[in-house]
Write a protein that holds these residues in place. Structure first.
Motif, PDB file in Angstrom:
ATOM      1  N   MET A  46       0.801  -1.209   0.000  1.00  0.00           N
ATOM      2  CA  MET A  46       0.000   0.000   0.000  1.00  0.00           C
ATOM      3  C   MET A  46       0.844   1.274   0.000  1.00  0.00           C
ATOM      4  N   TYR A  47       0.297   2.296  -0.667  1.00  0.00           N
ATOM      5  CA  TYR A  47       0.816   3.653  -0.544  1.00  0.00           C
ATOM      6  C   TYR A  47      -0.311   4.480   0.051  1.00  0.00           C
ATOM      7  N   ARG A  48      -0.058   5.111   1.186  1.00  0.00           N
ATOM      8  CA  ARG A  48      -1.095   5.828   1.919  1.00  0.00           C
ATOM      9  C   ARG A  48      -0.767   7.308   2.011  1.00  0.00           C
ATOM     10  N   VAL A  49      -1.810   8.123   1.822  1.00  0.00           N
ATOM     11  CA  VAL A  49      -1.649   9.576   1.922  1.00  0.00           C
ATOM     12  C   VAL A  49      -2.772  10.116   2.808  1.00  0.00           C
ATOM     13  N   ALA A  50      -2.431  11.071   3.654  1.00  0.00           N
ATOM     14  CA  ALA A  50      -3.431  11.733   4.488  1.00  0.00           C
ATOM     15  C   ALA A  50      -3.255  13.245   4.383  1.00  0.00           C
ATOM     16  N   LYS A  51      -4.364  13.950   4.448  1.00  0.00           N
ATOM     17  CA  LYS A  51      -4.308  15.410   4.564  1.00  0.00           C
ATOM     18  C   LYS A  51      -4.766  15.767   5.967  1.00  0.00           C
ATOM     19  N   GLU A  52      -3.898  16.438   6.694  1.00  0.00           N
ATOM     20  CA  GLU A  52      -4.178  16.794   8.079  1.00  0.00           C
ATOM     21  C   GLU A  52      -5.020  18.069   8.115  1.00  0.00           C
ATOM     22  N   VAL A  57     -10.419  15.752  -0.410  1.00  0.00           N
ATOM     23  CA  VAL A  57     -10.492  14.368  -0.895  1.00  0.00           C
ATOM     24  C   VAL A  57      -9.844  14.270  -2.277  1.00  0.00           C
ATOM     25  N   HIS A  58     -10.090  15.270  -3.124  1.00  0.00           N
ATOM     26  CA  HIS A  58      -9.426  15.330  -4.435  1.00  0.00           C
ATOM     27  C   HIS A  58      -7.907  15.283  -4.259  1.00  0.00           C
ATOM     28  N   ASP A  59      -7.409  16.081  -3.322  1.00  0.00           N
ATOM     29  CA  ASP A  59      -5.954  16.206  -3.146  1.00  0.00           C
ATOM     30  C   ASP A  59      -5.303  14.875  -2.805  1.00  0.00           C
ATOM     31  N   VAL A  60      -5.906  14.124  -1.865  1.00  0.00           N
ATOM     32  CA  VAL A  60      -5.273  12.862  -1.459  1.00  0.00           C
ATOM     33  C   VAL A  60      -5.404  11.801  -2.553  1.00  0.00           C
ATOM     34  N   LEU A  61      -6.540  11.793  -3.248  1.00  0.00           N
ATOM     35  CA  LEU A  61      -6.711  10.846  -4.355  1.00  0.00           C
ATOM     36  C   LEU A  61      -5.698  11.110  -5.456  1.00  0.00           C
ATOM     37  N   GLU A  62      -5.544  12.380  -5.796  1.00  0.00           N
ATOM     38  CA  GLU A  62      -4.610  12.734  -6.868  1.00  0.00           C
ATOM     39  C   GLU A  62      -3.167  12.437  -6.466  1.00  0.00           C
ATOM     40  N   ALA A  63      -2.844  12.602  -5.186  1.00  0.00           N
ATOM     41  CA  ALA A  63      -1.493  12.300  -4.712  1.00  0.00           C
ATOM     42  C   ALA A  63      -1.191  10.816  -4.842  1.00  0.00           C
ATOM     43  N   VAL A  64      -2.166   9.969  -4.479  1.00  0.00           N
ATOM     44  CA  VAL A  64      -1.966   8.523  -4.593  1.00  0.00           C
ATOM     45  C   VAL A  64      -1.890   8.103  -6.054  1.00  0.00           C
ATOM     46  N   SER A 110      -0.924   9.804  -8.648  1.00  0.00           N
ATOM     47  CA  SER A 110       0.323  10.222  -9.291  1.00  0.00           C
ATOM     48  C   SER A 110       1.495   9.350  -8.854  1.00  0.00           C
ATOM     49  N   ARG A 111       1.452   8.876  -7.607  1.00  0.00           N
ATOM     50  CA  ARG A 111       2.539   8.046  -7.080  1.00  0.00           C
ATOM     51  C   ARG A 111       2.384   6.578  -7.518  1.00  0.00           C
TER      52      ARG A 111
END
Length: 266
Positions: A18-24, A106-113, A115-116
């Motif tokens: 898994m690659y996990r991203v969170a926005k605080e 939600v857009h930001d974290v989805l797009e970050a995952v 792209s990675r």
């Protein structure tokens, strides 16, 4: 007559890397590879909530739209992947209603995952809800790729006439993509499986099989480890695992293919 052995796998971190991203929410910072289940397990009234919808639907929403309005307008259901203390869908919805989290987060974290991990077989979005603080401290997204030896592991277990199941806190649509890829029948896939449901799955299978093995890597697998005849903790995700989980496991493995050897020993 009971069949001999069943093996139940968690998905994220166990079958999938898994690659996990969170926005605080408090800072707006994007954080990588936080362990969401570990955060939830530390505070009563917290829950890991999954949005039961596709990436395209999320990204179609307006960035300024509130999360609650999105859930209402697009008729998106939510699932509880894991929680601590009293925590239900109704409680989660009330907290979400009272917050002003924009869909842009939600857009930001989805797009970050995306792209990675552009080739993810699995992609999900969700959030951590704190019912005591009436807040959403993190918005989350995860993407996953099948570990290199996952398919070989499942095929080897089938060759030994072992039945294989998935019990995971993830949504069904994402799990079915994984199940189809590694050839696990739909009826053997349990979605939105929180710790109590994972335990229940293991206990019910114990009435049908001589031995039941649980394979996982997160604190939400703890009860299932204790209920199983053999609890296998995997560490190939590379994250630090809770010591409580390690102590509950019968075996700790650094590669999923080694599950086959454990099962052979039964």
């Amino acid at each position: 007559m009971a069949r001999r052995i069943a093996v139940v796998f968690d998905s994220a971190g166990t079958l999938l890397h898994m690659y996990r991203v969170a926005k605080e929410a408090s800072t707006g910072n994007i954080l990588e590879n936080i362990e969401s289940t570990a955060i939830v397990s530390k505070k009563k009234g917290c829950g890991l909530v999954a949005l039961n919808t596709e990436k395209e639907i999320i990204l179609h929403s307006r960035r300024t739209m509130s999360l609650f309005d999105f859930i209402t307008e697009y008729r998106v259901s939510i699932g509880i992947s894991c929680s601590k203390g009293k925590f239900t869908q109704d409680i989660a919805c009330e907290v979400i209603r009272g917050t002003s989290i924009p869909m842009g987060d939600v857009h930001d974290v989805l797009e970050a995952v995306t792209s990675r991990c552009p080739d993810s077989i699995y992609l999900a979005a969700g959030l951590i809800v704190d019912s005591e603080a009436q807040s959403i401290p993190y918005v989350l997204s995860t993407g996953g790729q099948v570990f290199g030896k996952t398919l070989q592991t499942i095929q080897s277990l089938y060759a030994m006439e072992v039945d294989v199941y998935i019990a995971s806190g993830d949504r069904m649509a994402a799990l079915l993509q994984l199940a189809e890829f590694i050839n696990i029948p739909r009826e053997r896939v349990f979605a939105f499986a929180d710790p109590l449901m994972k335990e229940k799955v293991v206990l019910e299978l114990k009435s049908q099989y001589e031995k039941v093995v649980m394979v996982g890597d997160g604190i939400n697998d703890l009860l299932a480890f204790r209920a199983a005849d053999v609890g296998i903790m995997t560490t190939q995700q590379g994250d630090k695992r809770p010591e409580e989980l390690r102590k509950a496991a019968s075996v700790v493995l650094d590669d999923i293919i080694k599950v086959v050897d454990v099962v052979k020993g039964l």
